[in-house]
Design a protein around this motif. Structure first.
Motif, short mmCIF file in Angstrom:
data_model
loop_
_atom_site.label_atom_id
_atom_site.label_comp_id
_atom_site.label_asym_id
_atom_site.label_seq_id
_atom_site.Cartn_x
_atom_site.Cartn_y
_atom_site.Cartn_z
N LEU A 222 22.18 93.66 70.20
CA LEU A 222 22.63 94.34 71.05
C LEU A 222 22.90 95.81 70.31
O LEU A 222 22.81 97.09 71.82
CB LEU A 222 24.22 94.03 71.03
N GLU B 61 19.20 97.49 71.70
CA GLU B 61 19.55 98.00 72.66
C GLU B 61 20.15 99.08 73.50
O GLU B 61 19.82 100.08 74.38
CB GLU B 61 19.51 96.91 74.08
N ASN B 62 21.41 99.57 72.69
CA ASN B 62 22.51 100.25 73.57
C ASN B 62 21.76 101.87 72.90
O ASN B 62 22.95 102.78 73.15
CB ASN B 62 24.03 99.78 72.52
N GLN C 154 28.38 94.98 76.58
CA GLN C 154 28.04 94.22 77.26
C GLN C 154 28.71 93.97 78.50
O GLN C 154 26.82 93.40 79.32
CB GLN C 154 28.17 92.98 76.60
N GLY D 281 23.44 98.97 81.75
CA GLY D 281 23.08 98.67 80.63
C GLY D 281 22.84 99.24 79.13
O GLY D 281 23.10 98.99 78.35
N THR D 282 23.52 100.75 79.10
CA THR D 282 23.86 100.87 78.09
C THR D 282 25.87 101.44 77.98
O THR D 282 26.11 101.97 78.70
CB THR D 282 23.14 102.20 77.67
N SER E 242 11.83 98.40 82.67
CA SER E 242 12.87 97.53 82.68
C SER E 242 13.53 97.36 84.58
O SER E 242 13.63 95.86 84.80
CB SER E 242 13.92 97.76 82.47
N GLU F 213 15.70 86.62 82.15
CA GLU F 213 16.91 87.65 82.31
C GLU F 213 16.31 88.59 82.50
O GLU F 213 16.42 89.13 80.59
CB GLU F 213 18.42 87.17 81.04
N ARG G 171 20.48 93.10 80.97
CA ARG G 171 20.85 92.53 80.29
C ARG G 171 22.77 91.37 80.42
O ARG G 171 23.05 92.39 81.75
CB ARG G 171 21.41 93.17 78.85
N GLY G 172 23.00 90.54 80.62
CA GLY G 172 24.08 89.56 80.85
C GLY G 172 23.97 89.25 81.86
O GLY G 172 24.84 88.59 82.84
N GLN H 62 15.37 85.77 77.34
CA GLN H 62 15.52 87.37 77.43
C GLN H 62 14.10 88.33 77.67
O GLN H 62 12.88 87.45 77.12
CB GLN H 62 16.14 88.28 76.38
N THR I 48 13.19 91.16 76.03
CA THR I 48 12.60 91.55 74.45
C THR I 48 11.59 90.02 74.13
O THR I 48 11.70 90.44 72.95
CB THR I 48 13.68 92.44 74.08
#
Length: 698
Positions: free
Chosen positions: A40, A43-44, A185, A190-191, A368, A400, A403-404, A432, A434
């Protein structure tokens, strides 16, 4: 999360995810905890891809580090420390405990610059890996970014802060407690939003700005002259998470600082504003104030993201770190668009795409939202896997692409609906994007690329798929049901091997480097089979929804031999994690002679010719499916296409064949010739391109 800030349900879900991760990988709960938080954080944008190194010493002068990443281009060392609580209820962590944990990281850094300490460590231990790295790089280190992962809740929320220097480098402290974990999350776009107190960072001064909008409430634009010192201070604190995801990806592909920018900053700072194109940024809100002279300025910015100009920003920090620029004389033009939060997902990607046209960021850099992901998502929602032996029902694999997605699907349902959904899409059958990159490149095989970490591995995969997708329309039929089935088969093999290694006695006796061992084990077998003109029978794995026993036994026999090779690198190489990222490591291991039971060849593999024929058959089926979809499109949109004829003609988009096709559609006749169908497809593609391109002036 409820409106009153009760995280009980989120915590229970998190514990379920963590225990499932530990069970599926065979790892201790602490390792599973690190894996969830580190993914997480990367990705953030809080950290680079972290390598897990559980290092701890209790007693007098305790130290602890749980993960690290080294970015040589920016001279940044990322370090993570974990505060894991195994209790079923969420706990609280206070400021004193936070300080103690950060001091543990600081102490290890201070010890690691001492040769005697480093050489006192066990050579096969994670502590020796990280200690030797710090010892070798500390004179080239500009910044240490330290992050604390905790599944407790901070008693008092804190902003990111800058600590004193450590071993001659600036050190920033960041905290991801459980509250922030959930917020990231759930972050829109997304961020996690970045909240900037401009006045606090700018010596109490607001940031002057000019309006550049006409009252449209959806988007308000401002022109700003950004002081170089302020821009560098903001980026120094927040790092990559200041960059919109696409720009972050772009910078990963071009990590070397821009020499032209640095030269201007060093030799002609007063000309920087004139020479540089500036930066484009977005925000979800700003606080405007007026000074005593009636001038307007910005005091605070909510959710700032740089969507163009990342190279300028990173290069200025690079120049500042090396003392090569007088930031007080540097100013950067900035265009800031303040966007209605409800429009962020729609508007920001377009601004990013159009603003980066001159920099030639490819479709792969905007991956993405790439059509490849959309296609995999569609197939995953439609295609059920074969029924497993002993199972009463078929299930599906949930792809997915954002994310989420899986979590959001279940959160909107009643208990009964949620249970039905999870029976159809089990939690352990979520893939996912990634993770997909990691699986695909392991079977390429490129285990050294996989070892670089999730984000860089994904970038490599994205660029490759982007090029294949854009090569020709026909290539898109390659990403069909057959491709998806192979993708799932690779997922099953990778995950089952990962779990079995985690449970193996030889691994428990000497833990470490499991991620590298898994990808290198798969890579070695794939390479060996290739030399024998064979490939793993992915269709067999798909049909069984499990790994054939002979194949798994073969992989399990290879794995400890791979581990031994990784842990005994050539002379002069001390850091095993960094060694695993190098092509020379893959070359050495791929050429090594290992023992395995060749019964695999007759039970779990097929010839390359047979595999290629299967791919051709799947592609042919995909082409037929595309033609059927095109016919459906014609039937559903026949009147609309006919009505568009005057517009298409005025734009010069019609050819004799496409005109003939539209005349047939006007008579409700979809029996088009091949040339008419192709001409109409070309027109529709031109329309899509015109729509995506935006105004020509952009």
């Amino acid at each position: 999360m409820s409106e009153d800030g009760d995280y009980t349900d989120d915590f229970e879900t998190f514990r379920e995810d963590l225990l499932r991760e530990a069970q599926s990988t065979g790892d201790p709960q602490q390792a599973a905890f690190f894996s969830l938080f580190a993914a997480l954080a990367a990705e953030n944008g809080d950290t680079a891809d972290l390598t897990y190194v559980p290092i701890i010493r209790e007693g007098a002068r305790p130290y602890q580090v749980d993960g690290y990443a080294w970015d040589p281009d920016r001279g940044e060392l990322h370090l993570a420390i974990c505060d894991y609580h195994a209790k079923a209820e969420m706990e609280t962590i206070n400021a004193d405990r936070v300080t103690q944990l950060f001091n543990r990281v600081r102490r290890f850094c201070e010890l690691a610059v001492e040769r005697d300490f480093v050489y006192s460590l066990e050579e096969t231990s994670p502590a020796f890996d990280l200690g030797t790295l710090i010892f070798e790089i500390h004179k080239h280190l500009h910044r240490v970014r330290c992050v604390l992962f905790s599944n407790a809740r901070l008693a008092t929320r804190k902003k990111t802060l800058t600590a004193d220097d450590v071993i001659g480098a600036a050190m920033t402290h960041d905290i991801i407690d459980f509250t922030r974990y959930v917020e990231i999350q759930n972050a829109q776009g997304g961020t996690e939003p970045i909240e900037l107190d401009v006045a606090e960072l700018n010596d109490g001064k607001m940031l002057p700005c000019l309006d550049a909008h006409d009252g449209d409430e959806a988007v308000e634009s401002y022109l700003i002259v950004m002081p170089g010192s302020l821009l560098v201070k903001i980026y120094g604190l927040h790092g990559a998470k200041l960059m919109e995801q696409n720009v972050r990806t772009f910078l990963q592909a071009r990590t070397k600082a821009n020499q032209g920018i640095i030269e201007t900053a060093r030799n002609s700072p007063e000309m920087f504003f004139a020479y540089n194109n500036g930066i484009t940024a977005t925000a979800s809100g700003i606080d405007l104030v007026m000074d005593g002279k009636g001038s307007q300025g910005i005091e605070k910015i909510q959710n700032l993201q740089i969507v163009n100009g990342g190279q300028t920003t990173a290069s200025l920090l690079y120049a500042s770190d090396r003392g090569a620029a007088d930031l007080s004389r540097i100013f950067v033009q900035m265009k800031l668009s303040v966007i209605d939060p409800d429009k962020v997902d729609e508007v920001v990607p377009k601004i990013s795409r159009y603003a980066n046209t001159q920099n030639r960021i490819s479709e792969a850099d905007f991956f993405s939202n790439h059509q490849f992901h959309i296609e995999m998502q569609k197939i995953s929602r439609r295609l059920a896997g074969p029924r497993r032996t002993g199972s009463l029902a078929t299930t599906k694999w949930f792809y997915e692409r954002a994310r989420g997605q899986y979590r959001n699907e279940t959160s909107r349902k009643s208990v009964a609906e949620k249970n039905r959904f999870q029976i159809e899409y089990p939690r352990n059958q979520v893939i996912q994007k990634t993770d997909l990159a990691k699986y695909q490149l392991s079977f390429r095989p490129e285990p050294h690329t996989v070892s670089l970490g999730a984000q860089k591995c994904f970038l490599s995969f994205a660029q490759e798929i982007g090029k294949k997708w854009e090569a020709s329309d026909a290539s898109r039929t390659s990403f069909n049901d057959g491709y998806f089935k192979d993708m799932v088969a690779k997922t099953i093999i990778f995950r089952e091997l990962d779990r079995e290694i985690g449970r193996a006695e030889w691994y428990k006796e000497d833990r470490g480097y499991k991620a590298n061992i898994v990808t290198y084990t798969i890579g070695w077998l794939v390479e060996r089979l290739k030399k024998q003109n064979r490939k793993i029978n992915f269709d067999l794995v798909w049909k069984r929804q499990e790994v054939p026993e002979e194949l798994m036994q073969g992989l399990e026999s290879i794995a400890p031999q791979i581990a031994a090779l990784l842990k005994s690198p050539p002379e002069g190489i001390s850091n095993i994690s960094e060694y695993a990222k190098r092509p020379i490591c893959w070359k050495r291991i791929s050429e090594s002679q290992l023992e395995y039971d060749e019964v695999i060849l007759t039970t779990a593999t097929i010839s390359i010719e047979e595999a290629n024929q299967r791919d051709k058959d799947s592609k042919a089926e995909g082409e037929i499916d595309l033609e059927i979809m095109f016919d459906q499109l014609l039937v559903e949109n026949m009147l609309r296409i006919v009505e568009l004829e005057p517009f298409l003609r005025s734009k010069g988009l019609l050819s004799p064949n496409s005109s003939a096709a539209i005349r047939k559609l006007a008579r409700a006749n979809i029996n088009l010739s091949k040339s008419e169908r192709n001409a109409l497809k070309h027109v529709m593609k031109r329309l899509d391109d015109e729509h995506d391109a935006g105004p020509k002036s952009w």
